[in-house]
Design an enzyme around this catalytic site. Structure first.
Site, PDB file in Angstrom:
ATOM      1  CG  ASP A 223      63.748   8.333  84.137  1.00  0.00           C
ATOM      2  OD1 ASP A 223      64.266   8.062  83.896  1.00  0.00           O
ATOM      3  OD2 ASP A 223      63.018   8.148  83.335  1.00  0.00           O
ATOM      4  CD  GLU A 224      63.002   2.718  88.538  1.00  0.00           C
ATOM      5  OE1 GLU A 224      63.545   2.990  88.067  1.00  0.00           O
ATOM      6  OE2 GLU A 224      62.578   1.842  88.914  1.00  0.00           O
TER       7      GLU A 224
END
Lengths: 282, 247
Positions: free
Chosen positions: B167-168
């Site tokens: 996600d990052e």
């Protein structure tokens, strides 16, 4: 992945600070200290039948049977010199805000008649040297230094900074509710929870749901839909359930809502797979 | 507390009128005062002259694989157009002078707020990672080494930690490729476990940008690509940050 790693073991000690499920928890809680004998086997350890985490093959095994009398020890007391200290972190602490405490109390009240059960949550931490393990557990494989430092991910941050959560299992409807307060170290966009932190809690909650249903299971897939960003420091409720079981496959789903249930923050579906003891993990 | 869900923002975006924000220009020609072209996003994001600590630099906990691959990509930043992204303690540090639109910004960013993937700051304990971004190819590579505090199954990284790393990486890629700001969806298929302390390489591609959304895909695998750890796809919402008014 996604489950609370706890040492399989045959002995649990609760100190005199243990309080009964119910109304007293709000005012008192000092941390419980439990001592567990580490089996020392890498991989999966079977769960004893009286554990609240055990699969529902023993519906009669309730939390009451779990509570040992203070000072009651099963197993050789000498082995506790190489002890593994387990504290239940799913209990109120000073970092919990009012919403969190209120919800916790509500669920503990519901647990009084046995229809709900609070699930304990531990952070593994070794306090003894490797040599001690070898003496008391001669058949244990050699533990590397790294493993002795290991901590279960959602429990590896200091109090109040990361994941503060508690899970409750509804034994009648067979679902799990997790109350979660995200701390300041879980930030994504300024002021909001990181999507990855939300994904971690979803994985942990669904994992708990899977474990309670079938024993040991691992995440095969996660599908998360984010509807609204969650403000940092707020409390949310994660409702999870098993939708379908097909052989070793479990299909689970959950949603994340605000405390008043009016806002839906996220929804997720997932596939977990029950581990086959004969299959190697790597 | 925001009142609008993401769906409402997308609907408004279709009409190209976002209340409280300047008129949105057509995607292809974005060189407005906000600097929405990728190059200006990158330079504003990377903050070359800064005292802020950059966590995406080698340290003693990095395994040899990670160090080697890092050097390889560092070379490519000189020749092939790759950029090493700095990684600061908080996302707010990356967007100085900017704020979230529609009043979404929190009233104060307390000094102890930290981006999730830098929550464990002792070297080697949690997330050790560095992201390289290629502006014209709209691709990213993340070198990720999970530490013992990210454990799930004994000796292996927690599924949630890989989800967070994906996600990052999606998040930084989405922002620089097209001002993607919030995750709309994440779909992850886990294949194999990542041993704690080993290197996982995440390859992220932007598949398409349409309807105010960025669609990306990611494969996480071992360095030699023999072992696939997971595959995922992510969709991010495009939202333009606003300039903070000087007070």
């Amino acid at each position: 992945m996604g489950r609370s790693w706890r040492a399989g073991g045959s002995a649990l000690i609760r100190t005199g600070a243990l309080v009964a499920v119910g109304a007293m928890l709000r005012s008192c809680v000092s941390r419980l200290r439990t001592l567990a004998v580490l089996r020392g086997q890498p991989g999966v350890a079977p769960l004893p039948a009286k554990d609240p985490w055990s699969p529902r093959v023993n519906p009669g095994a309730g939390r009451r049977e779990q509570e040992a009398k203070p000072g009651c020890v099963r197993g050789d007391p000498r082995s506790f010199s190489s002890e593994v200290i387990h504290m239940d972190l799913s209990l109120p602490n000073p970092s919990w805000n009012e919403d969190m405490r209120l919800l916790f109390d509500q669920f503990m009240k519901k647990s009084e008649d046995g229809s709900w059960k609070h699930l304990p949550s531990y952070k593994s931490k070794f306090t003894q040297r490797t040599e001690d393990i070898k003496i008391y557990f001669p058949d244990a494989k050699l533990m590397k230094e790294k493993l002795s430092q290991a901590q279960l991910f959602p429990r590896s941050l200091e109090e109040g900074l990361g994941f503060e959560y508690a899970m409750f299992h509804n034994c009648v409807e067979d679902r799990i509710v997790c109350i979660f307060q995200g701390g300041p170290y879980l930030q994504g966009a300024p002021g909001f929870l990181h999507g990855g932190a939300i994904a971690t809690m979803i994985d942990a909650t669904l994992g708990a749901c899977a474990i309670v249903a079938v024993g040991v299971a691992m995440t095969a897939s996660l599908n998360i839909s984010f509807k609204r960003p969650i403000p940092l420091g707020s409390v949310v409720v994660i409702n999870s359930q098993v939708d379908k079981v097909e052989g070793r496959k479990l299909f689970l789903s959950c949603n994340i809502r605000s405390v008043d249930e009016k806002t839906v923050y996220s929804e997720a579906t997932s596939l977990f797979v029950k581990l086959d003891p004969k299959t190697r993990l790597t | 507390m925001i009142r609008r869900g993401f769906q409402a923002v997308i609907r408004l975006g279709h009409h190209r009128v976002l209340p409280g924000a300047p008129h949105v220009l057509p995607r292809l020609n974005r060189t407005s005062a906000f600097g929405s072209s990728t190059d200006s996003l990158v330079s504003r994001f990377c903050l070359e002259k800064t005292d802020l600590k950059d966590y995406a630099l080698p340290n003693a906990s990095w395994c040899p694989d990670m160090l080697n691959l890092y050097q390889e990509f560092l070379e490519k930043t000189k020749t092939d157009g790759w950029i090493k992204l700095p990684s600061f303690k908080s996302n707010r540090d990356h967007i100085q002078g900017l704020k979230l639109p529609f009043g979404l910004a929190a009233t104060s960013d307390k000094s102890d707020w930290r981006i999730f993937t830098r929550c464990l700051q002792v070297e080697g304990q949690g997330y050790e990672y560095v992201i390289f971004f290629h502006p014209s190819k709209k691709k990213s590579i993340c070198l990720f080494q999970p530490g013992p505090y990210l454990e799930g199954a004994p000796g292996f990284a927690h599924g949630g930690s890989l989800a967070a790393m994906m996600d990052e990486t999606f998040s930084k890629t989405a922002y620089l490729a097209g001002e993607g700001l919030f995750t709309l969806s994440l779909n992850i298929r886990f294949k194999n476990l990542i041993p704690v302390g080993s290197l996982a390489v995440l390859n992220v591609d932007v598949e398409k940008i349409e309807d105010q959304k960025l669609y990306m895909s990611c494969i996480a695998q071992s360095r030699d690509q023999q072992r696939v750890y997971a595959k995922s796809s992510g969709v991010f919402l495009q939202l333009q940050l606003e300039e903070e008014l000087s007070q």
